[in-house]
Design a protein around this motif. Structure first.
Motif, short mmCIF file in Angstrom:
data_model
loop_
_atom_site.label_atom_id
_atom_site.label_comp_id
_atom_site.label_asym_id
_atom_site.label_seq_id
_atom_site.Cartn_x
_atom_site.Cartn_y
_atom_site.Cartn_z
N ILE A 44 34.19 49.42 54.22
CA ILE A 44 34.67 48.28 53.45
C ILE A 44 33.62 47.88 52.42
CG2 ILE A 44 35.58 45.94 53.59
CD1 ILE A 44 37.26 48.09 54.96
N LEU A 45 34.07 47.64 51.20
CA LEU A 45 33.17 47.27 50.12
C LEU A 45 32.51 45.93 50.39
CD1 LEU A 45 32.04 47.58 47.22
CD2 LEU A 45 34.17 46.54 46.41
N ASP A 46 31.19 45.90 50.31
CA ASP A 46 30.44 44.66 50.45
C ASP A 46 30.37 44.00 49.07
OD1 ASP A 46 28.02 42.85 50.51
OD2 ASP A 46 27.99 43.56 52.59
N GLU A 47 30.68 42.72 49.00
CA GLU A 47 30.72 42.02 47.72
C GLU A 47 29.36 42.00 47.02
OE1 GLU A 47 33.35 40.94 46.00
OE2 GLU A 47 34.53 41.93 47.56
N ARG A 48 28.28 42.20 47.76
CA ARG A 48 26.96 42.23 47.14
C ARG A 48 26.76 43.49 46.30
NH1 ARG A 48 23.81 40.82 52.67
NH2 ARG A 48 25.68 41.88 53.47
N PHE A 49 27.62 44.49 46.49
CA PHE A 49 27.53 45.72 45.70
C PHE A 49 28.27 45.60 44.37
CE2 PHE A 49 27.45 48.24 49.96
CZ PHE A 49 26.16 47.81 50.19
N VAL A 50 29.13 44.59 44.22
CA VAL A 50 30.04 44.52 43.08
C VAL A 50 29.32 44.56 41.74
CG1 VAL A 50 31.71 43.02 41.91
CG2 VAL A 50 31.92 43.44 44.37
N PRO A 51 28.25 43.78 41.50
CA PRO A 51 27.60 43.84 40.17
C PRO A 51 27.10 45.23 39.81
CG PRO A 51 26.86 41.92 41.41
CD PRO A 51 27.62 42.77 42.37
N TYR A 52 26.57 45.95 40.78
CA TYR A 52 26.06 47.29 40.52
C TYR A 52 27.20 48.26 40.20
CZ TYR A 52 21.91 45.42 42.89
OH TYR A 52 20.81 44.66 43.26
N LEU A 53 28.28 48.17 40.98
CA LEU A 53 29.41 49.08 40.78
C LEU A 53 30.15 48.77 39.49
CD1 LEU A 53 30.75 49.04 44.45
CD2 LEU A 53 29.51 50.90 43.34
N SER A 54 30.18 47.50 39.11
CA SER A 54 30.90 47.10 37.90
C SER A 54 30.26 47.71 36.66
CB SER A 54 30.92 45.58 37.80
OG SER A 54 31.57 45.17 36.62
N ARG A 55 28.94 47.66 36.55
CA ARG A 55 28.28 48.17 35.35
C ARG A 55 28.29 49.69 35.29
NH1 ARG A 55 21.76 47.27 36.30
NH2 ARG A 55 21.61 48.44 38.25
N SER A 56 28.51 50.35 36.42
CA SER A 56 28.57 51.82 36.44
C SER A 56 29.99 52.34 36.28
CB SER A 56 27.97 52.36 37.74
OG SER A 56 28.76 51.99 38.85
N GLY A 57 30.99 51.44 36.29
CA GLY A 57 32.38 51.86 36.16
C GLY A 57 33.03 52.31 37.46
N LEU A 58 32.34 52.15 38.58
CA LEU A 58 32.87 52.63 39.86
C LEU A 58 33.59 51.56 40.67
CD1 LEU A 58 29.92 54.89 41.13
CD2 LEU A 58 32.21 55.63 40.45
N LEU A 59 33.63 50.32 40.16
CA LEU A 59 34.23 49.25 40.95
C LEU A 59 35.71 49.46 41.24
CD1 LEU A 59 33.83 46.59 42.39
CD2 LEU A 59 34.21 45.40 40.23
N PRO A 60 36.55 49.87 40.27
CA PRO A 60 37.97 50.09 40.61
C PRO A 60 38.16 51.13 41.71
CG PRO A 60 37.68 49.98 38.24
CD PRO A 60 36.30 50.03 38.83
N PHE A 61 37.37 52.21 41.66
CA PHE A 61 37.49 53.23 42.71
C PHE A 61 37.02 52.69 44.05
CE2 PHE A 61 35.36 56.66 45.12
CZ PHE A 61 36.48 57.42 45.42
N ALA A 62 35.93 51.93 44.05
CA ALA A 62 35.43 51.36 45.29
C ALA A 62 36.44 50.40 45.90
CB ALA A 62 34.10 50.65 45.04
N ARG A 63 37.09 49.59 45.06
CA ARG A 63 38.13 48.69 45.56
C ARG A 63 39.30 49.47 46.17
NH1 ARG A 63 36.26 43.58 45.61
NH2 ARG A 63 35.50 42.74 43.65
N MET A 64 39.66 50.57 45.51
CA MET A 64 40.79 51.36 45.99
C MET A 64 40.51 51.96 47.37
SD MET A 64 42.50 54.80 44.36
CE MET A 64 41.34 55.86 45.21
N THR A 65 39.29 52.42 47.56
CA THR A 65 38.96 53.09 48.83
C THR A 65 38.52 52.11 49.90
OG1 THR A 65 36.68 53.45 48.08
CG2 THR A 65 38.28 55.18 47.63
#
Length: 261
Positions: A44-65
């Motif tokens: 499960i995605l930890d919300e503390r990872f969101v800023p890092y994933l957002s700037r790398s473009g991986l946040l939509p994929f992380a949310r999906m999985t």
């Protein structure tokens, strides 16, 4: 040996695994159902990872999985797709014509970034294991045969799923690196076992750079996934050269290919 069906060519299809369907009584027998490797979508995605994933473009994929429910893979369906794959054209030959996954399919199904520089990663350093253990603060266990792991064990990465609140940014980044490797293991399964290729360690470290670092580079990970899909299907479509009691391995991003089908 039976005659080739009209859509097959003796010269081009001499090494295709369809030969095992045509001649199941041969020395190799009929073709086996492929095995699937790599992690499932249980982290499960930890919300503390969101800023890092957002700037790398991986946040939509992380949310999906990021789902507590396991996506059920269908190895028989994936195997049937391999049997219809043509390495010469990188297309599936169906009864109604040819089709193939495209970059648009990757973007629409996975949400992975297409913009950015090509994902061409350098080989892992010879000391990658020791360096990574020092970075993560834990030792990577040896295999059952007491040999060094060929990659980062997925079963070891799950030790970093849970961590308390109120920890420093450095601890958050350490767990983020483990999470990113888990995602890369899903996107790029390894033929060396249930491990993540160590070439992705430096990419995970780059994405987990401090948030005040504005020099982070975005990579076209979606393009790399499509290339991996083509390569994995091409490798899998070749028939075996020797008899084996172990089912062959299909190394593609299974969820994407299954949803595309």
């Amino acid at each position: 040996m039976a005659d080739l069906p009209p859509l097959l060519d003796g010269q081009y299809d001499s090494t295709h695994r369809c030969q095992q369907w045509i001649n199941p009584e041969g020395p190799l027998g009929g073709p086996s159902t492929f095995r699937c490797r790599g992690p499932s979508n249980r982290w499960i995605l930890d919300e503390r990872f969101v800023p890092y994933l957002s700037r790398s473009g991986l946040l939509p994929f992380a949310r999906m999985t990021s789902s507590p429910q396991l996506f059920k893979l269908d190895p028989c369906l994936l195997t049937s797709l391999v049997d219809r794959w043509r390495p010469e054209t990188h297309t599936f030959h169906f009864r109604w014509g040819e089709m193939t996954p495209t970059l648009q399919d990757v973007s629409m199904i996975t949400g992975l970034p297409l913009c950015g520089i090509p994902l061409v990663l350098p080989p892992a350093r010879a000391s990658w294991k020791e360096d990574f253990e020092q970075l993560m603060g834990q030792l990577i266990p040896r295999t059952r045969t007491d040999k060094l792991a060929r990659g980062v064990p997925i079963s070891w990465l799950v030790n970093f799923i849970d961590f308390p609140t109120g920890v420093s940014e450095e601890v958050v980044r350490r767990h983020l690196i483990a999470y990113l490797l888990y995602l890369f293991g899903m996107l790029f399964p390894s033929g060396n076992g249930e491990v993540v290729n160590p070439i992705f360690i430096r990419l995970a470290e780059h994405i987990a750079l401090p948030l005040n670092n504005v020099e982070i580079t975005q990579y076209s990970i979606g393009s790399a996934v499509l290339c991996q899909t083509y390569r994995g299907l091409c490798d899998a479509s070749y028939r075996r050269k020797k008899v084996s009691s172990v089912a062959p391995i299909l190394c593609v991003y299974y969820i994407f290919l299954q949803l595309w089908s």
